[in-house]
Design an enzyme around this catalytic site. Sequence first.
Site, PDB file in Angstrom:
ATOM      1  N   VAL A   1       0.832  -1.208   0.000  1.00 10.49           N
ATOM      2  CA  VAL A   1       0.000   0.000   0.000  1.00 10.49           C
ATOM      3  C   VAL A   1       0.863   1.252   0.000  1.00 10.49           C
ATOM      4  O   VAL A   1       0.574   2.232  -0.701  1.00 10.49           O
ATOM      5  CB  VAL A   1      -0.953  -0.008   1.212  1.00 10.49           C
TER       6      VAL A   1
ATOM      7  N   VAL B   1      11.659   1.618  11.920  1.00  7.19           N
ATOM      8  CA  VAL B   1      10.988   2.618  12.755  1.00  7.19           C
ATOM      9  C   VAL B   1      11.203   2.369  14.244  1.00  7.19           C
ATOM     10  O   VAL B   1      10.932   3.259  15.070  1.00  7.19           O
ATOM     11  CB  VAL B   1       9.472   2.678  12.473  1.00  7.19           C
TER      12      VAL B   1
ATOM     13  N   ASN C   1       7.681   6.266  18.117  1.00  5.08           N
ATOM     14  CA  ASN C   1       8.732   7.098  17.511  1.00  5.08           C
ATOM     15  C   ASN C   1       8.158   8.045  16.454  1.00  5.08           C
ATOM     16  O   ASN C   1       8.563   9.214  16.362  1.00  5.08           O
ATOM     17  CB  ASN C   1       9.801   6.203  16.866  1.00  5.08           C
TER      18      ASN C   1
ATOM     19  N   TYR D   1       0.291  -8.988  16.054  1.00  5.84           N
ATOM     20  CA  TYR D   1      -0.229  -7.993  15.117  1.00  5.84           C
ATOM     21  C   TYR D   1      -1.516  -7.364  15.639  1.00  5.84           C
ATOM     22  O   TYR D   1      -1.638  -6.137  15.726  1.00  5.84           O
ATOM     23  CB  TYR D   1      -0.472  -8.657  13.771  1.00  5.84           C
TER      24      TYR D   1
ATOM     25  N   THR E   1       9.810  -6.313   4.768  1.00  8.64           N
ATOM     26  CA  THR E   1       8.769  -6.869   3.899  1.00  8.64           C
ATOM     27  C   THR E   1       8.514  -5.984   2.680  1.00  8.64           C
ATOM     28  O   THR E   1       7.861  -6.418   1.735  1.00  8.64           O
ATOM     29  CB  THR E   1       7.435  -7.066   4.656  1.00  8.64           C
ATOM     30  N   GLY E   2       9.022  -4.761   2.689  1.00  6.60           N
ATOM     31  CA  GLY E   2       8.907  -3.890   1.525  1.00  6.60           C
ATOM     32  C   GLY E   2       9.848  -4.343   0.422  1.00  6.60           C
ATOM     33  O   GLY E   2      10.714  -5.195   0.627  1.00  6.60           O
TER      34      GLY E   2
ATOM     35  N   THR F   1       7.415  -3.075  16.339  1.00 10.18           N
ATOM     36  CA  THR F   1       7.175  -2.166  15.217  1.00 10.18           C
ATOM     37  C   THR F   1       5.905  -1.367  15.447  1.00 10.18           C
ATOM     38  O   THR F   1       5.856  -0.152  15.225  1.00 10.18           O
ATOM     39  CB  THR F   1       7.073  -2.950  13.905  1.00 10.18           C
TER      40      THR F   1
END
Length: 338
Positions: free
Chosen positions: A19, A64, A106, A152, A42-43, A99
């Site tokens: 996305v 991040v 952050n 998650y 994962t990108g 994350t």
Amino acid sequence: MLKRTAQNTILVAGGAGFVGSHLCEALLRQGHRVLCLDSFLTGSMENVQALCNFREFRLIRQDVIEPIRLSETVERVYNLASPASPPQYQADPVHTMMTNVVGTGNLLALAEAHGARFLQASTSEVYGDPEIHPQPEDYRGNVSCTGSRACYDEGKRAAETLCFDYSRRGRADVRVARIFNTYGPHMRPDDGRIVSNLLVQALRGEPLTVYGTGQQTRSFCYVSDLVAGLMALMEAEETPDGAVNLGNPGEFTIAELAALVQTLVPTAAGVVHRPLPEDDPRRRRPDIGRAKRLLGWEPQIPLSEGLPETAAWFARHLGQSLPPPPVRAGRAAPAVRV
């Protein structure tokens, strides 16, 4: 969409993901400067390779979880930095949780320091295996806090808590989108989501894996519709009082989706059933009344249009040609809700 008298600098965390890469492109085409921050866990560089040709695009390789320091001021922060499919987020569940919690903290701190507006990409997974259908934003969910998906589900729930605490204390202008199943180009062939799984299996001539009976339902939103919704939420003049569902309310069983894929890609070798994964939701469909009312947004692309586009993209990505569907004279195709 983004109203401006001058160019804005916008940070997209997770911008090399499925996305995120579409969002980066849409923002660039509006004339903004885009900082794409991604760890590439994962990108994919392939997703943003073409964007590197834009003068106003800058790629920052960073996780991040680490403190974020920028040499320039940003006016908007989109947080899409998290694995989003079960195989991806379960591969390192501790990192997934960090994350979503530390990373979101952050990015919120960055938004506060810069006076930037902040959008959190949350998820329909906060509703768990829902007992209310369709799911409105005021439903508190049915989520396991100890199961294999909790890293998650609970990570995103905790991230929402951080966002709304920042908002209540006036530390940042925060918007939260609860994203339902999304599909389209730039999905990873191995990401484990149902649309990519079925299309890739069909293109490779393999049996289509359907978990359980296939009667569990999902709602599928084409990625360009979702990006339009995210941008509309970010640029809403008034900050919504709570989260906003973004998704397509068209509801399909997984068996119906498999039938559509078999029609699109007739090389598929039938269907094979596997046990239902732990905590897999039985039904999933968004109530998007709030998005319609506050944003004037609703999806425009039905599955009957978006799925062929996605199949064609996967065929090109895999170096294959998409075979034409067979013509069966004298026999109507089975009716499928689209």
